[in-house]
Write a protein that holds these residues in place. Structure first.
Motif, mmCIF file in Angstrom:
data_model
loop_
_atom_site.group_PDB
_atom_site.id
_atom_site.type_symbol
_atom_site.label_atom_id
_atom_site.label_comp_id
_atom_site.label_asym_id
_atom_site.label_seq_id
_atom_site.Cartn_x
_atom_site.Cartn_y
_atom_site.Cartn_z
ATOM 1 N N GLY A 15 0.826 -1.216 0.000
ATOM 2 C CA GLY A 15 0.000 0.000 0.000
ATOM 3 C C GLY A 15 0.855 1.258 0.000
ATOM 4 O O GLY A 15 0.730 2.107 -0.910
ATOM 5 N N PRO A 16 1.741 1.410 0.996
ATOM 6 C CA PRO A 16 2.604 2.588 1.009
ATOM 7 C C PRO A 16 3.450 2.715 -0.259
ATOM 8 O O PRO A 16 3.637 3.819 -0.777
ATOM 9 C CB PRO A 16 3.482 2.343 2.248
ATOM 10 N N TRP A 17 3.935 1.570 -0.778
ATOM 11 C CA TRP A 17 4.780 1.621 -1.987
ATOM 12 C C TRP A 17 4.012 2.213 -3.179
ATOM 13 O O TRP A 17 4.574 2.935 -3.997
ATOM 14 C CB TRP A 17 5.293 0.209 -2.316
ATOM 15 N N THR A 18 2.706 1.909 -3.255
ATOM 16 C CA THR A 18 1.934 2.391 -4.411
ATOM 17 C C THR A 18 1.752 3.910 -4.410
ATOM 18 O O THR A 18 1.364 4.473 -5.436
ATOM 19 C CB THR A 18 0.524 1.743 -4.473
ATOM 20 N N VAL A 19 2.023 4.563 -3.287
ATOM 21 C CA VAL A 19 1.833 6.029 -3.228
ATOM 22 C C VAL A 19 3.126 6.762 -2.836
ATOM 23 O O VAL A 19 3.086 7.921 -2.420
ATOM 24 C CB VAL A 19 0.697 6.422 -2.250
ATOM 25 N N THR A 20 4.274 6.073 -2.940
ATOM 26 C CA THR A 20 5.537 6.694 -2.537
ATOM 27 C C THR A 20 6.455 6.881 -3.743
ATOM 28 O O THR A 20 6.727 5.899 -4.447
ATOM 29 C CB THR A 20 6.268 5.805 -1.499
ATOM 30 N N ASP A 22 4.806 9.540 -4.742
ATOM 31 C CA ASP A 22 3.480 10.009 -5.161
ATOM 32 C C ASP A 22 2.712 8.807 -5.674
ATOM 33 O O ASP A 22 3.314 7.778 -5.988
ATOM 34 C CB ASP A 22 3.616 11.025 -6.311
ATOM 35 N N PRO A 23 1.380 8.929 -5.802
ATOM 36 C CA PRO A 23 0.625 7.810 -6.377
ATOM 37 C C PRO A 23 1.217 7.401 -7.731
ATOM 38 O O PRO A 23 1.586 8.256 -8.528
ATOM 39 C CB PRO A 23 -0.789 8.380 -6.543
ATOM 40 N N ARG A 24 1.340 6.074 -7.929
ATOM 41 C CA ARG A 24 1.929 5.587 -9.179
ATOM 42 C C ARG A 24 0.851 5.350 -10.220
ATOM 43 O O ARG A 24 -0.306 5.107 -9.881
ATOM 44 C CB ARG A 24 2.690 4.291 -8.903
ATOM 45 N N ARG A 25 1.234 5.397 -11.483
ATOM 46 C CA ARG A 25 0.277 5.197 -12.581
ATOM 47 C C ARG A 25 -0.420 3.847 -12.415
ATOM 48 O O ARG A 25 0.233 2.827 -12.200
ATOM 49 C CB ARG A 25 1.002 5.228 -13.930
ATOM 50 N N GLU A 26 -1.771 3.857 -12.496
ATOM 51 C CA GLU A 26 -2.532 2.644 -12.221
ATOM 52 C C GLU A 26 -2.149 1.493 -13.155
ATOM 53 O O GLU A 26 -2.031 0.345 -12.724
ATOM 54 C CB GLU A 26 -4.037 2.921 -12.310
ATOM 55 N N MET A 27 -1.948 1.780 -14.426
ATOM 56 C CA MET A 27 -1.656 0.677 -15.344
ATOM 57 C C MET A 27 -0.264 0.088 -15.097
ATOM 58 O O MET A 27 -0.014 -1.077 -15.402
ATOM 59 C CB MET A 27 -1.830 1.105 -16.809
ATOM 60 N N ASP A 28 0.617 0.880 -14.498
ATOM 61 C CA ASP A 28 1.911 0.309 -14.105
ATOM 62 C C ASP A 28 1.719 -0.668 -12.941
ATOM 63 O O ASP A 28 2.351 -1.735 -12.902
ATOM 64 C CB ASP A 28 2.894 1.424 -13.708
ATOM 65 N N LEU A 29 0.825 -0.319 -12.011
ATOM 66 C CA LEU A 29 0.548 -1.239 -10.889
ATOM 67 C C LEU A 29 -0.121 -2.519 -11.400
ATOM 68 O O LEU A 29 0.207 -3.629 -10.964
ATOM 69 C CB LEU A 29 -0.348 -0.565 -9.847
ATOM 70 N N GLN A 30 -1.061 -2.354 -12.343
ATOM 71 C CA GLN A 30 -1.742 -3.530 -12.901
ATOM 72 C C GLN A 30 -0.746 -4.435 -13.616
ATOM 73 O O GLN A 30 -0.846 -5.665 -13.559
ATOM 74 C CB GLN A 30 -2.858 -3.102 -13.866
#
Ligand SMILES: Nc1nc2c(ncn2[C@@H]2O[C@H](COP(=O)(O)OP(=O)(O)OP(=O)(O)O)[C@@H](O)[C@H]2O)c(=O)[nH]1
Length: 261
Positions: A15-20, A22-30
């Motif tokens: 969770g913290p990694w996805t917003v550190t 700043d929030p990361r691009r959603e398609m990069d997380l997917q």
């Protein structure tokens, strides 16, 4: 007697990694999540286990046949190739739900999913070598009857998706609450359940329940073997028997379980 070994796979501090920072691009997380699942499926599958994506940040694998060294290698390999690490909790029991409770407890005791200091936990007991070859697990492969004719070729994809997901929700709750079985949506109109030793009547009751509650008609093939691949493969053959015989529940016989593998 069936005995299921399950591994809870949890991304550390995701969770913290996805917003550190700043929030990361959603398609990069997917992309990261689906590649991580692909690697997990390949690693576990090559050792005759099954992996399920569940929520992607937490995944569940049936790991009968994988020992502690295999789990360590998985952590090392992911840690070398991804910007995130994995914690693994392992549990075994006749009841898949209890096995997952045990696996989960090991990880939760070591700290929170969002604890920056908790990394690469590996905790729990794998089945002993002797138990591994002596015990079986049961896999039930469910499929919606004529999903193509009823939904895919008639409705838009979203409305089809609602029907399939409602059927899944109804089945997963029923099998979890009545039998401690764990069910996972695996794509299309397919649901795979890791179950204790259930009877034909219990499968029929589950299918009746889903039809009454969600108006979705299912059929199921059931296989039992010492690892998920063999049990699941036998279940797929049994599902083909349902198609040929027009039945809604078929158990693989022992000959089928080994003949085609
Ligand atoms: N994960 C997984 N998905 C499958 C499998 N077989 C089929 N599917 C998926 O299910 C979808 C529908 O295929 P079927 O279940 O064969 O078709 P159906 O229209 O429901 O027909 P019947 O099952 O024969 O009643 C396919 O598009 C696939 O996405 C399988 O073995 N595993």
């Amino acid at each position: 007697m069936t005995n299921t070994q399950l591994t809870l796979v949890q991304i550390d501090n995701y969770g913290p990694w996805t917003v550190t920072p700043d929030p990361r691009r959603e398609m990069d997380l997917q992309t990261l999540q689906s590649r991580l699942f692909a690697d997990l499926a390949q690693f576990v599958g090559s050792r005759d286990g099954y992996a399920f994506f569940t929520r992607f940040d937490n995944m569940v694998a049936v790991t009968n046949g994988l020992d502690r060294d295999d789990h360590e290698l998985l952590q090392e390999s992911i840690g070398n190739r991804y910007p995130v690490t994995l914690s693994l909790g392992i549990g075994a029991d006749r009841s898949p739900a209890v096995a997952l409770e045990r696996a989960t407890d090991r990880i939760q005791r070591a700290g929170s999913a969002q604890d920056g200091d908790r990394r690469e936990v590996l905790s729990g007991e794998t089945l002993a070598d002797a138990d591994r070859s002596d015990t079986d697990l049961q896999i039930a492969h469910f499929d919606v009857n004529d999903a193509t004719g009823k939904y895919t070729d008639r409705l838009n994809e979203f409305d089809t998706f609602i029907h399939i997901e409602q059927g899944y929700a109804s089945l997963m709750r029923h099998l979890r609450e009545e039998h401690g079985a764990l069910s996972f949506f695996v794509g299309g109109d397919n649901i795979i359940s890791v179950t204790p030793d259930l009877t034909e009547d219990q499968y029929r009751a589950a299918i009746d329940h889903v039809e009454a509650e969600a108006d979705v008609e299912l059929k199921v093939g059931v296989g039992t073997a010492s690892n998920a691949h063999e049990a699941g493969f036998a279940a797929k053959h049994a599902l083909e028997d349902c198609r040929h015989r027009g039945t809604i529940v078929e158990f693989a016989d022992a000959a089928v379980e080994t003949a085609d593998d």
